[in-house]
Design an enzyme around this catalytic site. Sequence first.
Site, PDB file in Angstrom:
ATOM      1  N   LYS A   1       0.863  -1.187   0.000  1.00 20.14           N
ATOM      2  CA  LYS A   1       0.000   0.000   0.000  1.00 20.14           C
ATOM      3  C   LYS A   1       0.901   1.239   0.000  1.00 20.14           C
ATOM      4  O   LYS A   1       1.955   1.232   0.661  1.00 20.14           O
ATOM      5  CB  LYS A   1      -0.874  -0.040   1.259  1.00 20.14           C
TER       6      LYS A   1
ATOM      7  N   SER B   1      -9.665   1.521   3.166  1.00 19.90           N
ATOM      8  CA  SER B   1      -8.830   2.328   2.322  1.00 19.90           C
ATOM      9  C   SER B   1      -7.773   1.529   1.559  1.00 19.90           C
ATOM     10  O   SER B   1      -7.168   2.057   0.630  1.00 19.90           O
ATOM     11  CB  SER B   1      -8.131   3.399   3.158  1.00 19.90           C
TER      12      SER B   1
ATOM     13  N   SER C   1      -9.763  -0.973   7.276  1.00 20.30           N
ATOM     14  CA  SER C   1      -9.215  -0.778   5.937  1.00 20.30           C
ATOM     15  C   SER C   1      -8.484  -1.953   5.303  1.00 20.30           C
ATOM     16  O   SER C   1      -8.147  -1.890   4.119  1.00 20.30           O
ATOM     17  CB  SER C   1      -8.279   0.424   5.929  1.00 20.30           C
TER      18      SER C   1
HETATM   19  N1  GLN Z   1     -13.098   3.597   6.621  1.00 14.68           N
HETATM   20  C1  GLN Z   1     -12.558   4.038   7.876  1.00 14.68           C
HETATM   21  C2  GLN Z   1     -12.219   5.500   7.783  1.00 14.68           C
HETATM   22  O1  GLN Z   1     -12.536   6.073   6.812  1.00 14.68           O
HETATM   23  C3  GLN Z   1     -11.346   3.217   8.214  1.00 14.68           C
HETATM   24  C4  GLN Z   1     -10.139   3.623   7.462  1.00 14.68           C
HETATM   25  C5  GLN Z   1      -8.944   2.801   7.806  1.00 14.68           C
HETATM   26  O2  GLN Z   1      -9.027   1.749   8.433  1.00 14.68           O
HETATM   27  N2  GLN Z   1      -7.779   3.328   7.448  1.00 14.68           N
HETATM   28  O3  GLN Z   1     -11.660   6.072   8.654  1.00 14.68           O
END
Ligand code: GLN
Length: 487
Positions: free
Chosen positions: A78, A153, A177
């Site tokens: 990532k 994400s 994420s």
């Molecule tokens: N979807 C969640 C957020 O927008 C989690 C994001 C993540 O785990 N980085 O914060």
Amino acid sequence: MSIPRTIKEAAALIEKREASPVELTELFLERISSEDGKINSYITVWEESALEAARKAEKEISEGNYLGPLHGVPIALKDIFVTKDSRTTCGSKMLRDFVAPYNSTVAEKLIAGGSVVLGKNNMDEFAMGSSNETSYFGPVRNPWDTDRVPGGSSGGSAAATTANLCVASVGTDTGGSIRQPASLCGVVGMKPTYGRVSRYGMIAFASSLDQAGPLAKIVEDAAIILSSIAGHDPMDSTSVNLPAADYAGALSADIKGLRVGIPKEYFVSGMDPEVEKSVREAIAELETLGAEIVEISLPHSRYAVSTYYIIAPSEASSNLARYDGVRYTYRCEDAETLRDLFFRSRSEGFGDEVKRRIMLGTYALSTGYYDAYYLKAQQVRTLIIRDFDSAWEKVDVIASATSPETAFRIGEKTDDPLKMYLSDILTIPCNIAGLPGISIPCGFSSEKLPIGLQIMGKPFDEQTVLNVAYAYEQSTKWYEEEMPPLG
Ligand code: GLN
């Protein structure tokens, strides 16, 4: 030779000398160049350095220095893990040209294990999002249906792994994420216990929640990657002083007598009935495999999303203060004053969702509101942790759906942040309590969209979580389901 899908297959080809690391790397690079235009899962592809790493691996292996199952195997990272000699963008215009002077510990460990990094995966900007639509580099598409999101994400990591544009990838999980995109793309994704994997060089979103982990097609591969990246790191004071275990070597499909808790609060209203059906069937399958199913209650679960959306933005507002246009970030043109430089660099460099989080967090931390929001959220965090502590007196793992729904359409939730935030309703508690959690495929909807089962475990008990996932995977083999051609 067909292109390998798993670390296990790739390592076997290398070991039997049926394919060399260079051949494998070339195959994956070709596949990325012909297919990634359809899903946009990479921000940067490392054509030259991947081949260079492959040649190095090939030489080492031929000289008898075999480093283990990742040696010569093409994987991806990532774009949140900093890597020297190549840009790390975190999905943001703010860092579009940023080249770090060092490698993150995760990258360093994977490289030291001989793996070949193919490139950096697309992601939501600063890891804020559940759909990969907030990336400055454009949305990622779900390989099962390219009109739909891959989740976020770590959507680029999940999509690239699913479409076999890398054998596996490493993502990060602050509120879901890794697990939510794994669920929406039909792959395995694991968030380890907070502190299991070093956060050094992993661009910070919410430092008390962030954790790195694998995305792979099968549980055994996830276990191999976890062993490779786990362990104490003096550069991260929150990494625990526990040696990394050989999780793959200790995998066992024997879950007889294991107690699996089913939190009644996790069959949330509004859940897609097809998701609920598949998850209930998966739980029944665990029972057939000899597990004891126990209904439990985690009464404060309903506060998890609101607690997270105070704590995570608060930490983000502090972490993101460093992007000021002065040092290594995007800088606006022709600033007239220092204030103008800060103001315009941040206004132009950050996207809307990131700005929304910074504002939420700054507000929650400000004098007069701190007690009502931030302090209260920390107190509720403790209540959520205690819910889990009492559950562990009765059960060994907890099972639920990963996401209450299957992949949604691109654009479907972009105008409604609250709807988007609810995507993580079932994954967030695990981050709040710092627990290990995995998502594994447990079926498909009538539209042939993947559904994920989440297994959560006690702190530092990744092995039991992996074993339950492995037992279920071995008896169901959802990973064999054929994906339609990308298009
Ligand atoms: N979807 C969640 C957020 O927008 C989690 C994001 C993540 O785990 N980085 O914060």
